[in-house]
Enzyme design. Structure first.
Site, short mmCIF file in Angstrom:
data_model
loop_
_atom_site.label_atom_id
_atom_site.label_comp_id
_atom_site.label_asym_id
_atom_site.label_seq_id
_atom_site.Cartn_x
_atom_site.Cartn_y
_atom_site.Cartn_z
N GLN A 33 0.83 -1.20 0.00
CA GLN A 33 0.00 0.00 0.00
C GLN A 33 0.87 1.25 0.00
O GLN A 33 1.69 1.44 0.89
CB GLN A 33 -0.89 -0.03 1.24
CG GLN A 33 -1.59 1.28 1.54
CD GLN A 33 -2.44 1.20 2.80
OE1 GLN A 33 -3.55 0.72 2.79
NE2 GLN A 33 -1.89 1.67 3.90
N GLY A 34 0.72 2.12 -1.00
CA GLY A 34 1.50 3.36 -1.08
C GLY A 34 0.66 4.55 -0.68
O GLY A 34 -0.01 5.15 -1.53
N TYR A 35 0.66 4.88 0.60
CA TYR A 35 -0.16 6.00 1.10
C TYR A 35 0.72 7.14 1.62
O TYR A 35 0.86 8.17 1.00
CB TYR A 35 -1.07 5.50 2.23
CG TYR A 35 -2.41 4.99 1.77
CD1 TYR A 35 -2.55 4.36 0.55
CD2 TYR A 35 -3.53 5.11 2.57
CE1 TYR A 35 -3.78 3.89 0.13
CE2 TYR A 35 -4.76 4.64 2.17
CZ TYR A 35 -4.89 4.02 0.95
OH TYR A 35 -6.11 3.56 0.56
N SER A 36 1.31 6.92 2.83
CA SER A 36 2.02 8.01 3.51
C SER A 36 3.24 8.45 2.72
O SER A 36 3.85 7.67 1.98
CB SER A 36 2.49 7.54 4.89
OG SER A 36 1.41 7.25 5.70
N GLU A 81 -4.57 11.91 17.89
CA GLU A 81 -5.00 13.31 17.84
C GLU A 81 -5.94 13.55 16.66
O GLU A 81 -6.93 14.29 16.79
CB GLU A 81 -3.77 14.23 17.75
CG GLU A 81 -2.94 14.29 19.04
CD GLU A 81 -2.14 13.03 19.32
OE1 GLU A 81 -1.95 12.21 18.40
OE2 GLU A 81 -1.69 12.85 20.47
N SER A 125 4.40 -1.03 3.98
CA SER A 125 4.66 -2.35 4.57
C SER A 125 4.92 -3.38 3.48
O SER A 125 4.16 -3.45 2.51
CB SER A 125 3.46 -2.82 5.39
OG SER A 125 3.15 -1.87 6.36
N GLU A 148 -8.78 -0.02 7.62
CA GLU A 148 -7.53 -0.26 8.32
C GLU A 148 -7.67 0.03 9.81
O GLU A 148 -7.16 -0.70 10.65
CB GLU A 148 -6.44 0.64 7.71
CG GLU A 148 -5.04 0.38 8.25
CD GLU A 148 -3.99 1.31 7.66
OE1 GLU A 148 -4.36 2.26 6.94
OE2 GLU A 148 -2.81 1.09 7.94
#
Lengths: 393, 379
Positions: A131-134, A377, A166, A249
């Site tokens: 998964q390519g997110y952040s 947060e 990951s 997730e």
């Protein structure tokens, strides 16, 4: 129930026949899980045999439709299959992000061609996904991601960097959030694309954490190529899909809050002993543990209540918004208390005497639970604004 | 049992919410306080509550009740908590009727429970003696005298003491203070010679008082259950009482929280509503999460009573400890977030913090129940 009996009989017989003996033992660590792929990590040769046999029946993902490689089973049948697998301690044949993350997104947002192309390979464990997110500058503020996708007619050219990908070093393909347009608001212009990791423009570097080695990687794109046909949903619509998957997730991560088999209180009693009244010898530690266990008890009741409300057709109530926040905070508290309750043995980092530092590494790893998948947060912001209706600054 | 309300329970909750919000409000509590009400509660409202069957919700049909179980009673108490409704629902219905149901013989139940269920007779438990809830420490004496018993001692925090028709007095007929065995329960009428009452003024402005027993002679028939063996029945009744109080605290906390969030959306400082400040938003969101946990643990405990679950004590102490914690936080934040106006008697938020602390203390506070929860959890 009785009309399921033939199915149960048949399932039981098939599993008895086809599940290798070696796959009827519990998985002791994630290293023993099987995730497939072009170059699968094999801990035991039977892993692939077991996966292939299950995949042939569509039972690696029994709830997906048959035409996409699933088993086409309804909810009750899936339950029977799980029960029958549990009866003989059969391992899950295949665990992957393809099954848990990409698949649900493709089923909801993908076109027919994409489903037929990618889902069967997930079911058969042929292609492993990451998964390519952040990105380094898009963590909590994910929508400000900057990895560019340039339109080249029949394909996109991808340039930029992802982080916390990951298993990127093990994966064959990536589902990736990219920016296709810079002109509108930051939520617009994000697209959801799929592409092959085995190409010159993709570089992967594993990340070492405070807890030691990890599945996380940094992933760099230098003119990587994604085919237009592998754009999921419309161009610029990627944020909708991203949000859907993030919710998914968070639900998985919140499961961390569940109570472990042996309570911290029991661990502390074994390690420290009781006073004359039968209470844990240190009253301050005892109070801290009691507060934690009380909250765990109430959290478990809340998970059960929300589940029961959903079953009763009341939908997912507002309570579900607290799961990610509360579950991960509880897990951090448990790990801190483990350290305090166990004392010196919990401080070990390496060596058999310390089980390879399992306690301290879990403790350190738990610190990430309230960061990954949306920080605590950010979760509190979401509750304040969406549930309580408090206004923006 | 699924942790959801059934249709009958939803109807009961909604009708309680409607009735109490109209007839037994915080404004009424203020009026009772300020007028120095002789009885300390509104008898016509109590009659209406009894007519609707609320005084007998958890009492079996065979003894004149509705037989809806404690989950039903808990839902009404939750609404009473929201409105700070004053009535003998806690003293007579939740506590005394439960002690009688747990310890009494069939004859005693037939004599007492239908009258309580009808709202005609007001009974209350006289248990606590020192500054803290410590049931095994009871030192009030019960001495056999022929066919009678003679009771001597002093009880504090007796709910609705000065308006009660009868008391259930927990006294020691054997053993010594600190022991669970040797405790007995006696039914004592208010007019019995040697009984004296002093109405006390507590911070929540609700009825409570001190019961003194000076060589009070009661017949053998007033003994509830076997002599010296009241502990297990009393223990279960106290578990149920604490779950009921947790229900009341749930309603109280939720109402205080909702009023506070409403105020955050209204009050302006520095040119904008204070609810837009992240410092306050996060505190409100954390409290919301705690209230969701509170709601689950109370419902689980109420159902555990009606299901006859064996780990009721664990459920009860968990629910009471959690609700003490949440009520304390919700009412403290309620005052702080209201700012100066929250400190004035004119504003209603102060009534919530006052009632919360008395309900928290009654039959064991946070410290008592967290300690008990840990013991029952094996550490």
């Amino acid at each position: 129930m009785s009309d399921l009996d033939p199915f149960r009989q048949e399932t039981r017989a098939w599993l008895e026949e086809n599940c290798p003996e070696s796959m009827r033992t519990p998985v002791r660590s994630f290293l023993e899980m099987y995730s497939g792929g072009r170059n699968p990590e094999i801990d035991h040769p039977d892993q692939k045999v077991w996966c292939d046999r299950m995949a042939e029946r569509g039972w690696t993902v029994p709830q997906w439709p048959k035409e996409y490689g699933g088993g086409g089973l309804d909810r009750d049948e899936v339950k029977v299959l799980r029960e029958e697998m549990a009866r003989i301690n059969a391992r899950s044949p295949l665990d992957s992000f393809g099954i848990s993350m990409l698949g649900p997104a493709l089923l909801k947002f993908g076109n027919e061609e994409q489903k037929l192309e990618h889902l069967p390979k997930i079911c058969r464990g042929e292609i492993r996904w990451c998964q390519g997110y952040s990105e380094p500058n898009a963590g909590s503020d994910l929508a400000s991601l900057a990895t560019r996708a340039e339109d080249k007619g029949d394909h996109y050219l991808i340039n930029g960097q992802k982080v916390w990908t990951s298993y990127a070093d093990k994966a064959d393909w990536i589902f990736c959030l990219v920016r296709t347009d810079n002109s509108g608001s930051k939520h617009e212009g994000i697209s959801f694309v799929l592409f092959d990791m085995d190409q010159p423009g993709v570089t992967v570097r594993p990340i070492r954490l405070i807890s030691g080695s990890s599945p996380f990687c940094e992933t760099f794109f230098d003119n990587a190529r994604a085919e237009k046909k592998d754009l999921v949903g419309a161009e610029g619509n990627g944020w909708t899909i991203a949000k859907y998957l993030l919710t998914h997730e968070r639900e998985m991560i919140s499961g961390f809050g569940a109570a472990p088999k042996k309570s911290v209180g029991q661990l502390a009693m074994e390690s420290m002993g009781a006073d004359a009244s039968g209470r844990l010898a240190n009253s301050i530690l005892r109070q801290n543990i009691a507060q934690y266990q009380l909250d765990t008890f109430a959290f478990a009741a809340t998970m059960a209540r929300v589940g029961d409300e959903a079953k009763a057709g009341q939908g997912l109530g507002a309570a579900s918004s607290i799961f990610k926040y509360y579950g991960t905070e509880l897990n951090k508290r448990r790990n801190e208390l483990n350290l305090a309750a166990l004392g010196e043995p919990a401080l070990g980092w390496e060596g058999d005497a310390y089980r390879g530092g399992a306690v301290s590494r879990d403790w350190l790893r738990s610190k990430g639970n309230s960061i990954e998948g949306g920080t605590s947060e950010v979760q509190l912001n979401i509750i304040a604004k969406r549930v309580l209706g408090l206004p923006d600054e | 049992m699924a942790l959801v309300l059934n249709e009958e329970q939803v109807m009961l909750r909604d009708s309680a919410a409607g009735f109490l919000a109209e007839k037994a409000t915080v404004a009424q509590l203020r009026e009772l306080r300020d007028s120095g009400s002789e009885r300390g509660f509104d008898e016509s409202v109590w009659r209406e509550m009894a007519e609707m069957g609320w005084a007998g919700i958890a009492i079996p049909e065979a003894f004149g009740g509705l037989g809806y179980g404690y989950t039903g009673l808990g839902l009404v108490l939750e609404q009473a908590g929201r409105n700070l409704s004053v009535s003998p629902l806690q003293s007579s219905v939740l506590v005394a009727a439960t002690v009688i149901a747990e310890l009494g013989g069939d004859g005693q139940k037939e004599q007492l429970l239908p009258a309580i269920a009808a709202g005609e007779k007001l009974v209350t438990l006289a248990l606590q003696e020192g500054p803290h809830h410590a049931p095994a420490q009871v030192a009030t004496t019960a001495e056999a005298a022929g066919d009678d018993w003679v009771l001597s001692g002093c009880k504090v925090l007796v709910l609705d003491a000065h308006v009660a028709d009868s008391f259930i007095v927990i006294a020691r007929s054997g053993g010594r203070a600190g022991e669970e065995s040797g405790l007995s329960a006696f039914l004592v009428d208010a007019g019995t010679p040697g009984v004296s009452l002093e109405r006390r003024s507590l911070v929540d402005a609700r009825n409570a008082g001190v019961l003194s027993l000076e060589s009070v002679r009661v017949p053998a028939a007033s003994l509830l259950g076997p002599a010296g063996d009241a502990w297990s029945g009393l223990n279960r009744a106290l578990d149920i009482a604490n779950i009921g109080l947790a229900s009341e605290l749930l309603g109280l906390s939720a109402e205080a929280f909702e009023r506070t969030v409403g105020y955050l959306k209204e009050r302006k400082q520095f040119g904008r509503v204070i609810g837009s400040f992240q410092g306050l938003q996060h505190r409100a969101a954390e409290l919301f999460a705690e209230l969701e946990l509170a709601r689950s643990i109370v419902l689980q405990a109420l159902q555990a009573i009606d299901d006859g679950q064996e780990d009721l004590s664990l459920m009860a102490s968990a629910a009471k400890a959690k609700l003490c914690e949440v009520a304390q936080r919700a009412t403290n934040e309620g005052i702080q977030m209201h700012g100066g106006i929250g400190m004035t008697d004119e504003h209603e938020i102060g009534f919530f913090i006052k009632r919360a602390r008395v309900a928290q203390h009654t039959f064991g506070d946070y410290n008592y129940h967290l300690d008990r929860f840990a013991q029952l959890s094996g550490f």
